[in-house]
Design an enzyme around this catalytic site. Sequence first.
Site, PDB file in Angstrom:
ATOM      1  N   ASP A 137       2.092 -11.821  -8.825  1.00 47.55           N
ATOM      2  CA  ASP A 137       2.725 -10.116  -9.154  1.00 47.55           C
ATOM      3  C   ASP A 137       3.039 -10.385 -10.297  1.00 47.55           C
ATOM      4  O   ASP A 137       5.041 -10.452  -9.843  1.00 47.55           O
ATOM      5  CB  ASP A 137       2.666  -9.296  -8.226  1.00 47.55           C
ATOM      6  CG  ASP A 137       2.194  -8.254  -7.581  1.00 47.55           C
ATOM      7  OD1 ASP A 137       2.085  -7.657  -6.625  1.00 47.55           O
ATOM      8  OD2 ASP A 137       2.517  -7.430  -8.740  1.00 47.55           O
ATOM      9  N   ASP A 148       1.762  -4.676 -12.343  1.00 52.44           N
ATOM     10  CA  ASP A 148       2.591  -4.137 -11.754  1.00 52.44           C
ATOM     11  C   ASP A 148       3.005  -2.821 -12.682  1.00 52.44           C
ATOM     12  O   ASP A 148       3.300  -2.671 -13.746  1.00 52.44           O
ATOM     13  CB  ASP A 148       3.738  -4.365 -10.833  1.00 52.44           C
ATOM     14  CG  ASP A 148       4.315  -3.416  -9.489  1.00 52.44           C
ATOM     15  OD1 ASP A 148       5.277  -2.166 -10.365  1.00 52.44           O
ATOM     16  OD2 ASP A 148       3.085  -2.436  -9.188  1.00 52.44           O
ATOM     17  N   GLU A 159      -1.962  -2.923 -13.734  1.00 51.19           N
ATOM     18  CA  GLU A 159      -2.553  -2.163 -12.213  1.00 51.19           C
ATOM     19  C   GLU A 159      -2.048  -0.936 -13.245  1.00 51.19           C
ATOM     20  O   GLU A 159      -0.533  -0.379 -14.111  1.00 51.19           O
ATOM     21  CB  GLU A 159      -1.573  -1.925 -11.177  1.00 51.19           C
ATOM     22  CG  GLU A 159      -1.771  -0.891 -10.636  1.00 51.19           C
ATOM     23  CD  GLU A 159      -0.187  -0.063  -9.927  1.00 51.19           C
ATOM     24  OE1 GLU A 159      -0.426   0.055  -8.377  1.00 51.19           O
ATOM     25  OE2 GLU A 159       0.926  -0.139 -10.063  1.00 51.19           O
ATOM     26  N   HIS A 177      -2.635  -3.099  -0.864  1.00 50.77           N
ATOM     27  CA  HIS A 177      -1.060  -2.521  -0.134  1.00 50.77           C
ATOM     28  C   HIS A 177      -0.795  -0.592  -0.222  1.00 50.77           C
ATOM     29  O   HIS A 177       0.708  -0.662   0.379  1.00 50.77           O
ATOM     30  CB  HIS A 177      -0.384  -3.074  -0.615  1.00 50.77           C
ATOM     31  CG  HIS A 177       0.050  -3.219  -1.981  1.00 50.77           C
ATOM     32  ND1 HIS A 177      -0.334  -3.479  -2.401  1.00 50.77           N
ATOM     33  CD2 HIS A 177       1.395  -2.914  -1.875  1.00 50.77           C
ATOM     34  CE1 HIS A 177       0.308  -3.434  -4.030  1.00 50.77           C
ATOM     35  NE2 HIS A 177       1.883  -2.916  -3.756  1.00 50.77           N
ATOM     36  N   ASP A 178      -1.208  -0.178  -0.912  1.00 49.56           N
ATOM     37  CA  ASP A 178      -0.405   1.040  -1.624  1.00 49.56           C
ATOM     38  C   ASP A 178      -1.348   2.169  -0.596  1.00 49.56           C
ATOM     39  O   ASP A 178      -1.474   3.171  -1.169  1.00 49.56           O
ATOM     40  CB  ASP A 178      -0.623   1.374  -3.025  1.00 49.56           C
ATOM     41  CG  ASP A 178       0.424   0.482  -3.563  1.00 49.56           C
ATOM     42  OD1 ASP A 178       0.710  -0.020  -4.717  1.00 49.56           O
ATOM     43  OD2 ASP A 178       1.700   0.434  -2.914  1.00 49.56           O
TER      44      ASP A 178
HETATM   45  O1  TEU Z   1       1.730   1.037  -7.133  1.00 52.36           O
HETATM   46  C1  TEU Z   1       2.579   2.058  -8.627  1.00 52.36           C
HETATM   47  C2  TEU Z   1       1.799   3.442  -8.166  1.00 52.36           C
HETATM   48  O2  TEU Z   1       1.505   3.555  -8.668  1.00 52.36           O
HETATM   49  C3  TEU Z   1       1.927   3.709  -6.151  1.00 52.36           C
HETATM   50  O3  TEU Z   1       3.237   3.822  -5.981  1.00 52.36           O
HETATM   51  C4  TEU Z   1       1.711   4.696  -6.152  1.00 52.36           C
HETATM   52  O4  TEU Z   1       2.167   5.639  -7.092  1.00 52.36           O
HETATM   53  C5  TEU Z   1       1.617   5.316  -4.915  1.00 52.36           C
HETATM   54  O5  TEU Z   1       1.800   4.284  -3.711  1.00 52.36           O
HETATM   55  C6  TEU Z   1       0.209   5.466  -4.448  1.00 52.36           C
HETATM   56  O6  TEU Z   1       0.465   6.213  -3.045  1.00 52.36           O
HETATM   57  C7  TEU Z   1       2.610  -0.264  -8.052  1.00 52.36           C
HETATM   58  C8  TEU Z   1       2.962  -0.812  -6.331  1.00 52.36           C
HETATM   59  O7  TEU Z   1       1.543  -1.359  -6.589  1.00 52.36           O
HETATM   60  C9  TEU Z   1       3.266  -0.276  -5.314  1.00 52.36           C
HETATM   61  O8  TEU Z   1       3.546  -1.004  -4.072  1.00 52.36           O
HETATM   62  C10 TEU Z   1       5.394  -0.200  -5.471  1.00 52.36           C
HETATM   63  O9  TEU Z   1       5.822   0.642  -4.783  1.00 52.36           O
HETATM   64  C11 TEU Z   1       5.130   0.673  -6.903  1.00 52.36           C
HETATM   65  O10 TEU Z   1       4.185   0.230  -8.250  1.00 52.36           O
HETATM   66  C12 TEU Z   1       6.306   0.213  -7.711  1.00 52.36           C
HETATM   67  O11 TEU Z   1       6.566  -0.880  -8.291  1.00 52.36           O
END
Ligand code: TEU
Length: 583
Positions: free
Chosen positions: A107, A215, A274, A346-347
């Site tokens: 990542d 990310d 992403e 994970h989001d």
């Molecule tokens: O996520 C980016 C992102 O867009 C998410 O935060 C999204 O807005 C939200 O979680 C959707 O519900 C990335 C990573 O995957 C996330 O875990 C991090 O918190 C974020 O970037 C910051 O690094």
Amino acid sequence: MSAEPALDSSAEDWWRTAVVYQVYPRSFADSDGDGVGDLRGLIGRLDHLERLGVDVVWLSPIYPSPQDDAGYDISDYQDVDPTFGTLADLDDLLAQLHARGMRLMMDLVVNHTSDEHPWFVESRSSPDSPKRDWYWWRPAREGMQGGTPGAEPTNWESFFSGSAWEYDDAGGEYYLHLFSRKQPDLNWENPEVREAVYAMMRWWLDRGVDGFRMDVINLISKDIDLPDGVVHHGGQFGDGFGHVMCGPRIHEFIAEMHREVFEGRDRKVLTVGEMPGVTVEEARLFTDPARREVDMVFTFEHVGVDHARSKWDLVPFRLTTLKAVLGRWQAGLAETGWNSLYWNNHDQPRVVSRFGDDGAWRVRSAKLLGTVLHLHRGTPYIYQGEELGMTNFPFAGIEEFRDIESLNHHRHAVERGDDPAQVLAALRSRSRDNARTPVQWDGSPNAGFTTGEPWLAVNPNHTEVNAEAAEADPDSVLHHYRRLVELRHTEPVVAHGDFTMLLPDDEQVYAFTRAHEDVELLVAANLSGEVAKADLDLDGWADAELLLSNLDGGATAASAATAWDGALQPWEARVLRRQQARL
Ligand code: TEU
């Protein structure tokens, strides 16, 4: 590694037939009983991944971090946080994955660092610091006193609620943080920053890693004039998203990274960006091999079909909306570019609880959702526990949450007067913590995840939903996912076939075809608890082979039936295969 041929790594686009498995290390497997997953725990579970047949492991962050955002706030890019293990453990993981014919994708979190990263510590140390311009420092708004409400350089809201700017008393200036205040944004306009990032990436590639999941990589080019954002619905903050998403130099930076990091290497590594807010048109530019930027992107459109302006504004899920989005992405990247395919990460909340039925039809609907996703054209991503049909967690109260995005939203929403019960209901349905509960390996007290106290509670349904039980049940989600991965490795039509959406206006049935050379697949799935009739033209499919079914007993049991008439049981998915000379 199952019997299928290993991926040919010299092939420019080996990832077109690959399946990626995402490991969220905090919640995968704990080897030392501290209640947090770690690298030795992951190494101890590699048989599970090998038997699933996956080709690549995407490892969410394991770098040293204050864990303000669960590791996406990195204080040292070239080491491993002691909670997760050591660099030697990571080298061992890499060696064991390679020995089993699998690859490792790290990542890459370089839109921001932790505020405890030496780069930021030095940048913050003084307005004259040589690293001051490595971040976005700005004075208070004209005529306003720093640190007072409204004095922020722009009115932008952070992704994690509140202002996107933090005032630093010592230096008398603000710094930008699109995420938490402990995640200051790097200033990619500064070539020193870019070179430092490229050197770090080359360091990891020299160690043998096979790719990067990048990310929020489409947020690194900002509108340097830093204009205010539009304030929606009388909100407290403005929407700065348009001023940071796919900014003016984004393609220049991504192409430069490709040139400086990946060009001239003997191994073709995998890169996925992403990209919140990215459009099909932009994705075609990012993933056009001729432009040498990234191999694929993560879009957010399909995981936004059930919410309005924010992810907390819930709207009912409509199948036609989901099909419209996924159909557009399939068509949009059919000639140029390539799709990533995911329901979970994970989001995102667990898909079986979101688009499926995690009650009576949990197993069948989980298998259906896997079938629909994995038979689209693109590279599928399996998120840990998805192959077991894991569900959302029955959160009772705010005290059970750990995710900064959820906790910040709850605090801000309640402070502005929202009904706490409604806020909690939105969290229960949408919080990222739904995805982060420990993986359920067996039915024992902590599901075989840890011998200690898990950092986040194990889902009480682990007594029924777990890998051990799934292994023993040939009709389980696990065995079905193994079959899906096998099909991508053995049926060229699955990886390469043209995609055609059918029945776009049907609110119950998701149906499409895939065609490659003389092979054609027809996929039909009923996303409802009622019997459905797929109004399809089935001429020429009477003698088709039933390649896959999610009904108990699978294809063999169902294929005994006469020529299919389009009838589908509740949550039934079936895949027909025919071979005939294409006209
Ligand atoms: O996520 C980016 C992102 O867009 C998410 O935060 C999204 O807005 C939200 O979680 C959707 O519900 C990335 C990573 O995957 C996330 O875990 C991090 O918190 C974020 O970037 C910051 O690094």
